[in-house]
Design a protein around this motif. Structure first.
Motif: not given
Length: 369
Positions: A16-21, A36-39, A302-306
């Motif tokens: 699904n790709g990465s957040l850093v793409d 890097n590990k987050f969509e 921690l998550t990007p949304t949080m």
């Protein structure tokens, strides 16, 4: 089955790709491997964030702009103590004026697109105005403490003292804002990479030591000052009210209120208004403090949304203060009704003036008030 690729100690979801793409090449060296590990964050969420931030920005512009205008142009509100309120409103206004447009642009593109320099500027301005706000509230709390708890024994607020306090507030805020640019910690993209802040994920001693001292002097110490001041303020007001009730009961009368007591009661109400304002600030900035806490200890929760919601709520805190003053500050509401009637809802009469008029009317008619 979703494929994974190991990147350092973390995994990246390749299907699904990465957040850093979407990260631009000039920002790549600032991105911590943790992200890097987050969509990528869902587009609906970024639109929701942008809408919420835009709404809060409009409230902040109008509300704080009115506070600055009313307090600076109304003679009865140009008191030494209100200089601190004016400084708070100015800081809150600047917080949204400088941070909201940049963050909105990056939410539209889904990543930070303004380059490293603007990342530093964004984080510096957010840190400076945030630190300014909390210490302004601390000084307001101390002033209320001097007036209500110490009374005639307290140190009266003068224009010179207010200006000195404001200079101290700005000096402290600028020190903690500039030091990351000089090598003590640094500013980096965070969350869904559409805003920038302190590097709380890096586990080296340099950024961790900064985070420790920053938390103490910009969050915990002013929070202690606020809690200390208002603990004794509320205790003093409660003790005064209890003594008045007991004395009235002994004299078999309903109330012992005089003009002096009405003034003291008004001070107590103002203390409650400020307490509500500070509580709202606490709820706005504590989530961001918790995020720093988790990052400091290397937590994987921690998550990007949080993290991005933490940043949004911290900025939205600058919209609350003018609303509280607009609803609860009688003199401000009266001045606001004179200069901008469409911004006032409900009663705007001065309670003390109203009581005085009622007493005068009763005396003239020789009937009970």
């Amino acid at each position: 089955m979703e494929s994974l690729e190991l990147i350092g100690p973390h995994f990246s979801r390749l299907s699904n790709g990465s957040l850093v793409d979407k990260v631009t090449p000039d920002m790549a060296h600032l991105i911590h491997p943790y992200w890097n590990k987050f969509e990528p964050v869902d587009s609906f969420m970024t639109k929701l964030l942008g809408t919420f931030l835009g709404t809060m920005a409009c409230l902040s512009f109008v509300g704080n702009g009115l506070v600055v205008y009313i307090f600076s142009t109304t003679k009865s509100l140009r008191t030494p103590a209100n200089l601190l309120i004016l400084n708070l409103a100015f800081s809150d206004f600047c917080m949204m004026a400088t941070n909201a447009p940049m963050m909105s642009i990056n939410l539209f593109f889904g990543t930070w697109v303004l380059g490293p320099f603007m990342c530093d500027m964004y984080a510096m301005l957010g840190s400076a105005f945030g630190a300014n706000s909390i210490w302004s509230m601390s000084m307001i709390a101390l002033d209320r403490y001097e007036v209500i708890v110490k009374g005639v024994n307290g140190r009266p607020m003068t224009i010179k003292l207010a200006v000195i306090k404001i200079i101290m507030i700005w000096t402290m805020a600028m020190f903690w804002t500039i030091t990351p640019m000089m090598g003590w910690s640094r500013y980096v993209p965070e969350g869904n990479l559409t805003s920038c802040g302190l590097d709380y994920l890096e586990q080296d001693w340099n950024p961790k030591s900064y985070l420790i001292f920053y938390t103490i002097f910009v969050y915990l110490l002013p929070l202690f000052v606020i809690c200390y001041s208002y603990w004794f303020i509320i205790s003093a007001v409660a003790a005064h009210e209890k003594a008045m009730r007991e004395q009235a009961k002994k004299m078999n009368v309903k109330s012992l209120r005089s003009s002096e007591d009405n003034e003291k009661s008004a001070e107590g109400k103002l203390a409650k208004i400020a307490l509500v304002t500070i509580s709202l600030w606490f709820f706005a900035w504590t989530p961001y403090g918790i995020l720093n806490f988790f990052g400091f200890f290397g937590s994987d929760v921690l998550t990007p949304t949080m993290t991005i919601w933490g940043a949004v709520f911290a900025k939205a805190g600058s919209s609350y203060n003018p609303i509280v003053y607009g609803i609860s500050h009688p003199k401000y509401r009266i001045a606001l009704k004179e200069k901008c009637p469409c911004c006032v809802c409900g009663e705007t009469e001065d309670p003390n003036a109203k009581a005085s008029d009622a007493t005068s009317q009763a005396t003239n008619n020789e009937t009970p008030a």
